[in-house]
Design a protein around this motif. Structure first.
Motif, PDB file in Angstrom:
ATOM      1  N   ARG A 216       0.842  -1.217   0.000  1.00 45.53           N
ATOM      2  CA  ARG A 216       0.000   0.000   0.000  1.00 45.53           C
ATOM      3  C   ARG A 216       0.868   1.255   0.000  1.00 45.53           C
ATOM      4  O   ARG A 216       0.579   2.233  -0.685  1.00 45.53           O
ATOM      5  N   LEU A 241      -3.090   0.301  -8.067  1.00 47.36           N
ATOM      6  CA  LEU A 241      -3.867  -0.606  -7.231  1.00 47.36           C
ATOM      7  C   LEU A 241      -2.942  -1.600  -6.542  1.00 47.36           C
ATOM      8  O   LEU A 241      -1.794  -1.762  -6.943  1.00 47.36           O
ATOM      9  N   ALA A 243      -2.870  -5.744  -5.345  1.00 43.64           N
ATOM     10  CA  ALA A 243      -3.597  -7.000  -5.548  1.00 43.64           C
ATOM     11  C   ALA A 243      -2.746  -8.172  -5.083  1.00 43.64           C
ATOM     12  O   ALA A 243      -1.516  -8.079  -5.030  1.00 43.64           O
ATOM     13  N   GLY A 250      -8.266  -7.782  -4.535  1.00 43.92           N
ATOM     14  CA  GLY A 250      -7.918  -6.703  -5.466  1.00 43.92           C
ATOM     15  C   GLY A 250      -7.917  -7.108  -6.935  1.00 43.92           C
ATOM     16  O   GLY A 250      -7.815  -6.240  -7.810  1.00 43.92           O
ATOM     17  N   ASP A 252     -10.358  -8.407  -8.846  1.00 46.32           N
ATOM     18  CA  ASP A 252     -11.539  -7.887  -9.558  1.00 46.32           C
ATOM     19  C   ASP A 252     -11.396  -6.391  -9.826  1.00 46.32           C
ATOM     20  O   ASP A 252     -11.794  -5.896 -10.879  1.00 46.32           O
ATOM     21  N   GLU A 253     -10.827  -5.693  -8.862  1.00 51.05           N
ATOM     22  CA  GLU A 253     -10.666  -4.241  -9.016  1.00 51.05           C
ATOM     23  C   GLU A 253      -9.708  -3.927 -10.171  1.00 51.05           C
ATOM     24  O   GLU A 253      -9.864  -2.929 -10.876  1.00 51.05           O
ATOM     25  N   VAL A 254      -8.706  -4.789 -10.355  1.00 54.58           N
ATOM     26  CA  VAL A 254      -7.787  -4.577 -11.489  1.00 54.58           C
ATOM     27  C   VAL A 254      -8.569  -4.697 -12.793  1.00 54.58           C
ATOM     28  O   VAL A 254      -8.446  -3.861 -13.686  1.00 54.58           O
ATOM     29  N   TRP A 255      -9.399  -5.728 -12.883  1.00 55.90           N
ATOM     30  CA  TRP A 255     -10.173  -5.890 -14.120  1.00 55.90           C
ATOM     31  C   TRP A 255     -11.154  -4.729 -14.305  1.00 55.90           C
ATOM     32  O   TRP A 255     -11.355  -4.245 -15.418  1.00 55.90           O
ATOM     33  N   ASP A 256     -11.747  -4.259 -13.194  1.00 54.83           N
ATOM     34  CA  ASP A 256     -12.637  -3.092 -13.295  1.00 54.83           C
ATOM     35  C   ASP A 256     -11.881  -1.899 -13.876  1.00 54.83           C
ATOM     36  O   ASP A 256     -12.410  -1.143 -14.697  1.00 54.83           O
ATOM     37  N   ALA A 257     -10.635  -1.729 -13.438  1.00 56.03           N
ATOM     38  CA  ALA A 257      -9.841  -0.591 -13.939  1.00 56.03           C
ATOM     39  C   ALA A 257      -9.554  -0.760 -15.425  1.00 56.03           C
ATOM     40  O   ALA A 257      -9.590   0.214 -16.195  1.00 56.03           O
ATOM     41  N   SER A 260     -12.715   0.074 -17.235  1.00 57.46           N
ATOM     42  CA  SER A 260     -12.949   1.536 -17.202  1.00 57.46           C
ATOM     43  C   SER A 260     -12.059   2.231 -18.212  1.00 57.46           C
ATOM     44  O   SER A 260     -12.470   3.192 -18.867  1.00 57.46           O
TER      45      SER A 260
END
Ligand code: GDP
Length: 339
Positions: A216, A241, A243, A250, A252-257, A260
């Motif tokens: 982080r 991010l 992960a 994290g 899923d959040e990478v794929w969301d990014a 986007s």
């Protein structure tokens, strides 16, 4: 084995129909055709690609890079399984710039992505293990087009972030994802600035256990450093991010990014413009590399070059004058031999 050896020769229409029909065996053979260095194969490959061109362009093309050991295969396996479970048809292409030199591909190993490599919803292809880097990049680009024609809607192009390959990969994808480690090379000092400039999504990987907090912290540092760089496309701020492919946190959040980023490229018209620009550059790259290759292979050049090289090395002739003489020798005299 005997069965394989006796397999039927395929013609242009066989390849085209097979790829469009999503026949994995024919897709594999079409890629082998594209990878072949034989002029007859290359001509047929170009005809096949020409026919398939209207069926290409449908995938989200994602480049993934990071130094060896950052966890690329583990990450691709984890994210890839999520994508195929969600109904995507994934293709994973790998460029390994070290494989030619070491004689064995570190990326070609099927055990690297144990589940994905046996999953029928995914198609994995390691990079060709021979040929110049330019040749490998051409083959990867054309393989990407073949995979799109075969209906793959997500294509990952993976490369080891140690050479020039990441620039070539960035020039063939829509979104470029860079995996980093916390603390690698003592903060930002060891990070190639060039890679940061290419990153459209930056992930500090292995953010688990004792490494979660340093990850982080590293993410905050990278975000600060990115702040001073030009955006890769208008209006896009590269997200940083964290992960873990071990825990799945994290991912899923990478794929969301990534999605986007693609949505943003589409909304601003940048996706089409970028792909057009990539194709234009690719054409000139091919002209440059083919011209250079054929010039060097030309018998007239081969006969004269050693003398000129010697003069240049000895300092008795300028490099530019020698280059001009070699070029004139061929270009003023007639067409270059093809091979
Ligand atoms: P690559 O060389 O970039 O493809 O890296 P690999 O995927 O082969 O991973 C290198 C090592 O890191 C392996 O031992 C993995 O088990 C480990 N690894 C991969 N992802 C993670 C992660 O998210 N957390 C931790 N702690 N280890 C990981």
């Amino acid at each position: 084995m005997a069965e394989r050896r006796r397999r039927r020769r395929l013609g242009r229409a066989d390849y085209v129909d097979g790829v469009l029909g999503r026949d994995r065996a024919i897709l594999g053979r079409a890629i082998t055709l594209v990878e072949s260095n034989l002029p007859a194969h290359q001509d047929l490959a170009q005809e096949v690609l020409q026919d398939l061109l209207p069926h290409t362009g449908g995938a989200h093309r994602v480049g993934i890079t990071g130094v060896p050991g950052v966890g690329k295969s583990t990450f691709i396996e984890g994210l890839g399984m999520r994508l195929v479970d969600a109904g995507h048809r994934l293709a994973v292409l790998a460029i390994d710039p070290t494989s030619g030199r070491t004689g064995g591909s570190i990326l070609g190993d099927k055990t690297r992505m144990a589940r994905l490599s046996v999953d029928p919803r995914c198609f994995i292809r390691p990079s060709p293990t021979e040929g110049s880097l330019g040749g490998v990049h051409r083959k990867t680009r054309e393989t990407l087009l073949l995979c799109e024609a075969a209906g793959h809607d997500v294509v990952f192009v993976e490369t080891v972030g140690v050479g020039q390959s990441e620039f070539a990969v960035a020039a063939m994808v829509d979104s470029f994802l860079v995996l980093m480690l916390a603390g690698a090379g003592d903060g930002l000092q060891g990070i190639k600035r060039g890679i940061l400039e290419l990153a459209e999504i930056l992930v500090v990987h292995k953010a688990d256990g004792d490494n979660a907090e340093p990850a982080r912290r590293a993410a905050r540092e990278y975000a600060g450093a990115l702040h001073f760089l030009q955006p890769t496309s208008p209006g896009w701020t590269t997200p940083v991010l964290t992960a873990s492919s071990l825990t799945g946190a994290g991912v899923d959040e990478v794929w969301d990014a990534v999605t986007s980023h693609r949505a943003q490229l589409r909304a601003t018209g940048t996706l089409d413009a970028r792909r057009q620009d990539q194709r234009r550059r690719w054409m000139w790259d091919m002209v440059d590399s083919e011209l250079g290759r054929r010039l060097r292979a030309d018998p007239r050049v081969q006969a004269r070059a050693p003398v000129l090289e010697q003069d240049v090395v000895a300092g008795s002739r300028t490099a530019v004058a020698a280059a001009q003489e070699l070029l004139a020798l061929v270009l003023d005299a007639g067409p270059l031999a093809r091979d």
